[in-house]
Enzyme design. Structure first.
Site: not given
Ligand SMILES: Cc1cc2nc3c(=O)[nH]c(=O)nc-3n(C[C@H](O)[C@H](O)[C@H](O)COP(=O)(O)OP(=O)(O)OC[C@H]3O[C@@H](n4cnc5c(N)ncnc54)[C@H](O)[C@@H]3O)c2cc1C
Length: 381
Positions: A244, A281
Site C-alpha cells: 500500500e 518570479q
C-alpha cells in the site's frame, strides 16, 4: 534500472488516461458536496481491467507488473479529478485484494479474486480502532475459535469502503497477552450477522470515498474465511501495508501533473500589473518547484515499483515513497491555491478540493511521522 517504457506500456497508459478523462469525472463537485461514491465509475473500471491490474490472470486479473500498474494508476490520477474515488480504488486493491491474493488459499482465491478484479466486489481493510491508530498492533478487537467458526468482538474505525464493501479484511487478536503474535486476519463478508456498519463518516476531503466504523458483537465468521494461519495477522498486515505504501500514491503523481498543467495555464492567462502573473518570479518559482517535486516523486515511485518487481523492496523503500509523495502532493495543492489567488479558494473552481483531498495522504496508511520512524529505524536510529 531502466525506466524507458515500451510502446505497449505507453499505449496502455494513454488508453487509461483517455478512459479516466472521459468516464471518471462525472459531477465530481456535486458528489463531493453530497459525499457520494461513483458506483457506475467503479463498474466501468472493472470492465476496463483497473481493479485487477496486478493480480494473476488465472484469477481474473491482468497480470501486470508493478511498474505498469503504477503507470496506469498515475494516468488515472492525471485524467480523473475524483481523488476520493481513486482512493477507494487504491484501498480496495492494496488493502483489501492484495492480502487475499498473497495469503488466500486456493479456495479463497477462487471464491473472491475474480469478483474483486472485475469490479463486482468491493473490499477494504479494518485495523484502526478508536484507541489504536499508529500503535496498530495494540488493537482490542478479539477473535475466538468456536467449532467451525471464529467469533469477533470489538470496534473498528476509519474503515475506507466499509459502507459499500462486500468484504473487509479485519484484524483481531486471538490472545492479547501474545501481542502481535496473537493477531489474525479474517475476511468478513457483508451481511454477516453480528457485524454492524456504522453511518457513513462526514470527512474534510476524499468525500467521494465512503468510510465508516464497524462494530462486531459476537459476529460469527466461518473458519474458512481466516487468511493464513492463526497468529499470522501481523505478517499479513506488514505485507499489505508495504504494498500500500509503495503504490497508493501513484495516482497522486498524476494529480500533481494535472495541478502543474492547470497552474501553467492559469499563470499564462491571468494578468496583473499589465503582464501575465507567470512572469513574476514569485509565481514562476512556485511552478518550477512543483515540476521538481513531481519529477523527484515520480523517480522515487518508479524506483520502488522496480524494486518490487525485482522482489527487492524493503520497508524503508515503501515508507520513503509514501512520506515523500504525500508531502509533495500537499505542498503542490497548497501552491496551486496560492497561484489561483481568490479564485483558488472558491469551491466552483475545484482547486481547493485537491487540498482537502491531499491532506489525508499524510495520515492514512501510517502518518508522515510514522514513516519517518520506519526510515530512521532502518538507518539504525
Ligand atoms: C482518509 C483516511 C483513510 C483511512 N483508511 C483506513 C482504512 O481503510 N482502514 C483502517 O484500518 N484505517 C484507516 N485509516 C486510519 C489511519 O490509518 C489512522 O488514522 C492513522 O494510522 C493514524 O492513527 P490515528 O488517527 O489514531 O492517530 P494517532 O496514532 O493517535 O496519532 C496522532 C498523532 O500522533 C503522532 N504519533 C503517534 N505515534 C507516534 C510516534 N510513535 N512517533 C511520532 N508521532 C507519533 C501521529 O503521527 C499523529 O500526528 C484512515 C485514515 C484516513 C484519514
Amino acid at each position: 534500472m531502466d525506466f524507458s517504457w515500451t510502446e505497449d506500456q505507453l499505449e496502455f497508459r494513454n488508453s487509461v488516461l483517455d478512459f479516466a478523462r472521459n468516464e471518471l469525472n462525472n459531477d465530481v463537485r456535486g458528489r463531493d458536496s453530497r459525499s457520494e461514491f461513483d458506483a457506475e465509475g467503479w463498474k466501468k473500471c472493472g470492465a476496463f481491467g483497473i481493479q485487477g491490474l496486478p493480480y494473476p490472470t488465472e484469477y481474473g486479473g491482468q497480470g501486470a507488473d508493478v511498474l505498469t500498474t503504477v503507470l496506469a494508476m498515475e494516468a488515472l490520477g492525471q485524467g480523473s479529478r475524483d481523488n476520493g474515488f481513486l482512493f477507494s480504488l487504491n484501498a480496495h486493491m492494496w488493502a483489501g485484494t492484495t492480502p487475499i491474493a498473497r495469503f488466500g488459499n486456493e479456495d479463497q482465491k477462487q471464491r473472491w479474486l475474480p469478483g474483486l478484479c472485475d469490479g463486482s466486489l468491493i473490499s477494504g481493510q479494518a485495523i484502526t480502532e478508536p484507541d489504536t491508530g499508529s500503535d496498530a498492533y495494540a488493537l482490542h478487537t478479539t477473535v475466538k475459535k468456536d467449532g467451525d467458526s471464529f467469533v469477533l468482538n470489538g470496534t473498528k474505525t476509519y474503515a475506507t469502503n466499509a459502507p459499500i464493501g462486500d468484504l473487509m479484511v479485519v484484524f483481531a487478536s486471538i490472545d492479547r497477552s501474545k501481542g502481535w503474535a496473537g493477531l489474525c486476519a479474517i475476511v468478513v463478508e457483508k451481511g454477516t450477522p453480528g457485524m454492524e456498519v456504522e453511518a457513513h463518516y462526514d470527512k474534510m476531503g476524499l468525500r467521494t470515498s465512503p468510510m465508516s466504523g464497524l462494530s462486531f458483537n459476537d459476529c460469527v465468521v466461518p473458519a474458512e474465511n481466516l487468511l493464513g494461519k492463526v497468529g499470522s495477522g501481523m505478517m499479513i498486515f506488514n505485507h499489505s501495508i508495504e504494498w500500500e505504501r509503495s503504490c497508493i500514491l501513484a495516482s497522486a503523481i498524476g494529480t500533481m501533473e494535472r495541478k502543474l498543467e492547470e497552474c501553467i495555464d492559469y499563470a499564462n492567462q491571468r494578468e496583473q500589473f499589465g503582464q501575465s502573473i507567470g512572469k513574476f518570479q514569485g509565481v514562476s518559482h512556485k511552478i518550477a518547484e512543483m515540476k521538481t517535486r513531481l519529477e523527484t516523486s515520480r523517480l522515487l515511485l518508479y524506483r520502488t515499483a522496480w524494486l518490487r518487481d525485482q522482489g527487492k523492496a524493503k520497508a524503508i523503500d515503501a515508507s520513503m515513497v509514501k512520506y515523500y509523495i504525500s508531502e509533495a502532493l500537499v505542498q503542490t495543492c497548497l501552491d496551486a491555491v496560492q497561484i489561483h489567488g481568490g479564485s483558488g479558494y472558491m469551491t466552483e473552481t475545484e482547486v481547493e478540493r485537491d487540498v482537502r483531498d491531499a491532506l489525508s495522504s499524510k495520515i492514512y496508511s501510517g502518518t508522515s511521522e510514522i514513516q519517518l520512524n520506519v526510515i530512521a529505524r532502518h538507518l539504525g536510529l
